[in-house]
Design a protein around this motif. Structure first.
Motif, PDB file in Angstrom:
ATOM      1  N   GLN A  37       0.863  -1.161  -0.130  1.00 20.88           N
ATOM      2  CA  GLN A  37      -0.007  -0.272  -0.104  1.00 20.88           C
ATOM      3  C   GLN A  37       1.103   1.240  -0.099  1.00 20.88           C
ATOM      4  O   GLN A  37       0.384   2.224  -0.826  1.00 20.88           O
ATOM      5  CB  GLN A  37      -0.787  -0.174   1.344  1.00 20.88           C
ATOM      6  N   LEU A  38       2.028   1.128   0.502  1.00 18.16           N
ATOM      7  CA  LEU A  38       2.313   2.779   0.666  1.00 18.16           C
ATOM      8  C   LEU A  38       3.601   2.491  -0.324  1.00 18.16           C
ATOM      9  O   LEU A  38       3.001   3.618  -1.092  1.00 18.16           O
ATOM     10  CB  LEU A  38       4.033   1.877   2.264  1.00 18.16           C
ATOM     11  N   GLY A  39       3.577   1.218  -0.975  1.00 13.91           N
ATOM     12  CA  GLY A  39       4.573   1.368  -2.210  1.00 13.91           C
ATOM     13  C   GLY A  39       3.337   2.189  -3.495  1.00 13.91           C
ATOM     14  O   GLY A  39       4.222   3.300  -3.984  1.00 13.91           O
ATOM     15  N   GLU A  40       2.318   2.238  -3.681  1.00  8.82           N
ATOM     16  CA  GLU A  40       1.404   2.740  -4.376  1.00  8.82           C
ATOM     17  C   GLU A  40       1.451   3.865  -3.841  1.00  8.82           C
ATOM     18  O   GLU A  40       1.487   4.795  -4.852  1.00  8.82           O
ATOM     19  CB  GLU A  40       0.246   2.167  -3.833  1.00  8.82           C
ATOM     20  N   GLN A  41       0.987   4.628  -2.950  1.00  6.84           N
ATOM     21  CA  GLN A  41       0.822   6.215  -1.998  1.00  6.84           C
ATOM     22  C   GLN A  41       2.410   6.865  -2.596  1.00  6.84           C
ATOM     23  O   GLN A  41       2.682   8.089  -2.535  1.00  6.84           O
ATOM     24  CB  GLN A  41       0.493   6.005  -0.815  1.00  6.84           C
ATOM     25  N   LEU A  42       3.133   6.046  -2.933  1.00  3.84           N
ATOM     26  CA  LEU A  42       5.155   6.388  -3.253  1.00  3.84           C
ATOM     27  C   LEU A  42       5.008   6.693  -4.219  1.00  3.84           C
ATOM     28  O   LEU A  42       6.035   7.572  -5.537  1.00  3.84           O
ATOM     29  CB  LEU A  42       5.603   5.845  -2.138  1.00  3.84           C
ATOM     30  N   GLY A  43       4.455   6.057  -5.714  1.00  2.61           N
ATOM     31  CA  GLY A  43       4.017   6.033  -6.566  1.00  2.61           C
ATOM     32  C   GLY A  43       4.774   5.463  -7.418  1.00  2.61           C
ATOM     33  O   GLY A  43       5.077   5.214  -8.160  1.00  2.61           O
ATOM     34  N   PHE A  44       5.118   3.931  -6.202  1.00  8.01           N
ATOM     35  CA  PHE A  44       6.057   3.063  -7.910  1.00  8.01           C
ATOM     36  C   PHE A  44       4.664   2.628  -8.520  1.00  8.01           C
ATOM     37  O   PHE A  44       3.678   2.481  -8.614  1.00  8.01           O
ATOM     38  CB  PHE A  44       6.593   1.750  -6.156  1.00  8.01           C
ATOM     39  N   ASP A  45       5.609   1.866  -9.846  1.00  2.00           N
ATOM     40  CA  ASP A  45       4.846   1.762 -11.118  1.00  2.00           C
ATOM     41  C   ASP A  45       4.401  -0.101 -10.499  1.00  2.00           C
ATOM     42  O   ASP A  45       3.570  -0.874 -10.583  1.00  2.00           O
ATOM     43  CB  ASP A  45       5.112   1.564 -11.997  1.00  2.00           C
ATOM     44  N   SER A  46       5.249  -0.862  -9.275  1.00  3.35           N
ATOM     45  CA  SER A  46       5.112  -2.700  -9.083  1.00  3.35           C
ATOM     46  C   SER A  46       5.787  -2.214  -7.531  1.00  3.35           C
ATOM     47  O   SER A  46       6.497  -2.210  -7.383  1.00  3.35           O
ATOM     48  CB  SER A  46       5.049  -3.098 -10.522  1.00  3.35           C
ATOM     49  N   ALA A  47       4.833  -3.598  -6.901  1.00  2.00           N
ATOM     50  CA  ALA A  47       5.399  -4.053  -6.422  1.00  2.00           C
ATOM     51  C   ALA A  47       5.891  -6.094  -7.016  1.00  2.00           C
ATOM     52  O   ALA A  47       4.607  -6.579  -7.012  1.00  2.00           O
ATOM     53  CB  ALA A  47       4.513  -3.819  -5.215  1.00  2.00           C
ATOM     54  N   TRP A  48       6.744  -6.851  -5.733  1.00  2.00           N
ATOM     55  CA  TRP A  48       6.824  -7.585  -6.277  1.00  2.00           C
ATOM     56  C   TRP A  48       7.040  -8.486  -5.065  1.00  2.00           C
ATOM     57  O   TRP A  48       7.660  -7.901  -4.425  1.00  2.00           O
ATOM     58  CB  TRP A  48       7.888  -8.125  -7.604  1.00  2.00           C
ATOM     59  N   VAL A  49       6.499 -10.256  -5.012  1.00  2.00           N
ATOM     60  CA  VAL A  49       6.998 -10.641  -3.699  1.00  2.00           C
ATOM     61  C   VAL A  49       7.116 -11.998  -4.068  1.00  2.00           C
ATOM     62  O   VAL A  49       7.291 -12.152  -5.232  1.00  2.00           O
ATOM     63  CB  VAL A  49       5.362 -11.223  -3.041  1.00  2.00           C
ATOM     64  N   ARG A  50       8.027 -12.450  -3.139  1.00  2.00           N
ATOM     65  CA  ARG A  50       8.962 -13.768  -3.030  1.00  2.00           C
ATOM     66  C   ARG A  50       7.975 -14.849  -2.662  1.00  2.00           C
ATOM     67  O   ARG A  50       6.902 -14.442  -2.341  1.00  2.00           O
ATOM     68  CB  ARG A  50      10.375 -13.348  -3.070  1.00  2.00           C
ATOM     69  N   HIS A  51       9.116 -15.869  -3.028  1.00  2.00           N
ATOM     70  CA  HIS A  51       7.547 -17.567  -2.905  1.00  2.00           C
ATOM     71  C   HIS A  51       8.841 -18.637  -2.130  1.00  2.00           C
ATOM     72  O   HIS A  51      10.025 -18.106  -2.799  1.00  2.00           O
ATOM     73  CB  HIS A  51       7.449 -17.891  -4.418  1.00  2.00           C
ATOM     74  N   ARG A  52       8.806 -18.525  -0.960  1.00  2.00           N
ATOM     75  CA  ARG A  52       9.036 -19.726  -0.129  1.00  2.00           C
ATOM     76  C   ARG A  52       8.183 -20.573   0.741  1.00  2.00           C
ATOM     77  O   ARG A  52       7.328 -20.724   0.771  1.00  2.00           O
ATOM     78  CB  ARG A  52       9.490 -18.811   1.287  1.00  2.00           C
ATOM     79  N   HIS A  53       8.997 -22.000   0.389  1.00  2.00           N
ATOM     80  CA  HIS A  53       7.836 -23.007   0.669  1.00  2.00           C
ATOM     81  C   HIS A  53       9.052 -23.713   1.918  1.00  2.00           C
ATOM     82  O   HIS A  53      10.064 -24.074   1.712  1.00  2.00           O
ATOM     83  CB  HIS A  53       8.201 -23.938  -0.485  1.00  2.00           C
ATOM     84  N   LEU A  54       7.661 -23.991   3.003  1.00  2.00           N
ATOM     85  CA  LEU A  54       8.338 -24.823   4.712  1.00  2.00           C
ATOM     86  C   LEU A  54       9.411 -23.642   4.808  1.00  2.00           C
ATOM     87  O   LEU A  54      10.686 -24.131   5.316  1.00  2.00           O
ATOM     88  CB  LEU A  54       9.098 -25.597   3.721  1.00  2.00           C
ATOM     89  N   GLN A  55       9.523 -22.817   4.896  1.00  2.00           N
ATOM     90  CA  GLN A  55      10.182 -21.482   5.715  1.00  2.00           C
ATOM     91  C   GLN A  55       9.246 -20.744   5.601  1.00  2.00           C
ATOM     92  O   GLN A  55       8.241 -20.818   5.195  1.00  2.00           O
ATOM     93  CB  GLN A  55      10.843 -20.869   4.576  1.00  2.00           C
ATOM     94  N   TYR A  56       9.280 -19.449   6.723  1.00  2.00           N
ATOM     95  CA  TYR A  56       8.366 -18.004   7.087  1.00  2.00           C
ATOM     96  C   TYR A  56       9.024 -16.896   6.332  1.00  2.00           C
ATOM     97  O   TYR A  56       9.153 -16.127   6.452  1.00  2.00           O
ATOM     98  CB  TYR A  56       9.628 -17.605   8.491  1.00  2.00           C
ATOM     99  N   GLY A  57       8.523 -17.380   5.126  1.00  2.00           N
ATOM    100  CA  GLY A  57       8.267 -16.551   3.693  1.00  2.00           C
ATOM    101  C   GLY A  57       7.549 -16.703   3.475  1.00  2.00           C
ATOM    102  O   GLY A  57       6.304 -17.588   3.333  1.00  2.00           O
ATOM    103  N   ILE A  58       6.430 -16.208   2.185  1.00  2.00           N
ATOM    104  CA  ILE A  58       5.856 -15.943   1.785  1.00  2.00           C
ATOM    105  C   ILE A  58       5.427 -17.201   0.988  1.00  2.00           C
ATOM    106  O   ILE A  58       5.757 -17.854  -0.312  1.00  2.00           O
ATOM    107  CB  ILE A  58       4.588 -14.882   0.222  1.00  2.00           C
TER     108      ILE A  58
END
Length: 340
Positions: A37-58
């Motif tokens: 949400q902050l990225g959108e407010q700051l004017g960024f064009d894109s936000a990307w998320v990583r992918h993690r299996h059986l770890q403490y990430g998305i």
């Protein structure tokens, strides 16, 4: 800076891993959504998320981006990257199209292939009956692309009783196929992505196949990709280096940031492991210093869009500071203008 000025940066994005505490996972996921949400407010064009299996990430970036799509209205949402070795391409195509529809056509799925990490340990749970028969090559991406493009997934369509069946993945999102990205670290992956009309994500990790010079290797990948792509020089490439601007950081933040960078520097000295993975050094300093380093980077000079990677293990307030500096200082220093 050479005899040719770099292009003004046209599109600015950022990438986050979305770490969380296993005893309180909601807080970490909420932090990720707030960062987007902050990225959108700051004017960024894109936000990307990583992918993690059986770890403490998305572990389910498509679900996280579905939530993000309902908290934002403009910023594009991407995955960098979904490892297809964990996925059924038909089911993934359904999920991607659904989120793209929900977001109003803002999804940018990035994928990669290869055997899942620690496959011997995870195969009994992931593919208990077909572990030895699974194909983890490019054909897995080809299947996904066919389904996303709306090609038939079955030879049956029509009515059966009161139910109506389609022969393609539904919902179908016509613009999604043009926003499919391949995350590649090798020359062959770059060429394959180009041959198959995908966009190309190149990050802070490459395979040292031709030399030990990160910038030259990455430059070679970008040129190989565009050399095989139908759009040629117009084919989209996004570079994703780690940048840590310190313009508005506190003294304590700067100390922690510098310690983080120092701890990761040894791995950049030479290719690592049997795959000869070569890591780019993290770029830390003022926005002016980072901009100058990027202008000297041979691969950066070939692109006009980036998705800068945020460090893995920082605190929420650190990400706020970094994103704010990237959007208000580093981006403009690279010729970028925030989206309205």
């Amino acid at each position: 800076m050479g005899d040719q000025a770099p292009k003004p940066l046209r599109r600015l994005g950022f990438l986050t891993i979305g770490l969380f505490d296993g005893t309180n996972p909601q807080a970490g996921h909420e932090s990720t959504l707030e960062v987007i949400q902050l990225g959108e407010q700051l004017g960024f064009d894109s936000a990307w998320v990583r992918h993690r299996h059986l770890q403490y990430g998305i572990s389910s970036p498509v679900a996280v981006l579905a939530a993000a799509s309902q908290r934002t209205s403009r910023i594009e949402l991407g995955t960098a990257v979904i490892p297809l070795g964990w996925e059924n391409p038909l089911r993934l195509a359904e999920d991607l199209a659904t989120v793209d529809i929900l977001s109003g056509g803002r999804l940018n799925p990035g994928v990669s292939v290869g055997q899942p990490m620690h496959y011997d340990a995870v195969a009994p749970a992931l593919y208990p009956d077909t572990a030895d028969a699974e194909d983890f090559g490019y054909e897995r991406v080809s299947r996904l692309l066919r389904f996303v493009r709306g090609e038939p997934a079955t030879d049956f369509a029509g009515k059966e009783g009161i139910e109506v069946f389609s022969d393609r993945v539904e919902p179908h999102s016509p613009g999604l196929a043009a926003r499919m990205w391949y995350g590649g670290a090798s020359r062959r992956s770059a060429e394959w992505a180009g041959e198959n009309g995908m966009n190309f994500l190149t990050s802070s990790v490459v395979k040292a196949e031709e030399s030990d010079d990160f910038g030259q290797i990455q430059l070679g990948h970008i040129r190989a990709f565009r050399g095989r792509h139908p759009d040629g020089e117009g084919a989209r490439v996004s570079q994703g280096l780690v940048v840590i601007p310190t313009d508005s950081a506190s003294a304590e933040q700067r100390r922690r940031y510098e310690s983080y960078v120092d701890s990761r520097l040894p791995r950049t000295a030479a290719p690592q492991g049997p795959a000869r993975l070569l890591f780019a050094p993290d770029l830390i300093g003022t926005s002016e210093q980072i901009a100058e380093a990027l202008y000297r980077h041979p691969a950066y000079r070939e692109v006009d869009e980036v998705a800068f990677a945020l460090p893995f293990s920082f605190e929420h307030e650190d990400y706020v500071q970094l994103l704010t500096d990237i959007a208000t200082r580093l981006g403009p220093a690279l010729g970028w203008r925030p989206a309205g």
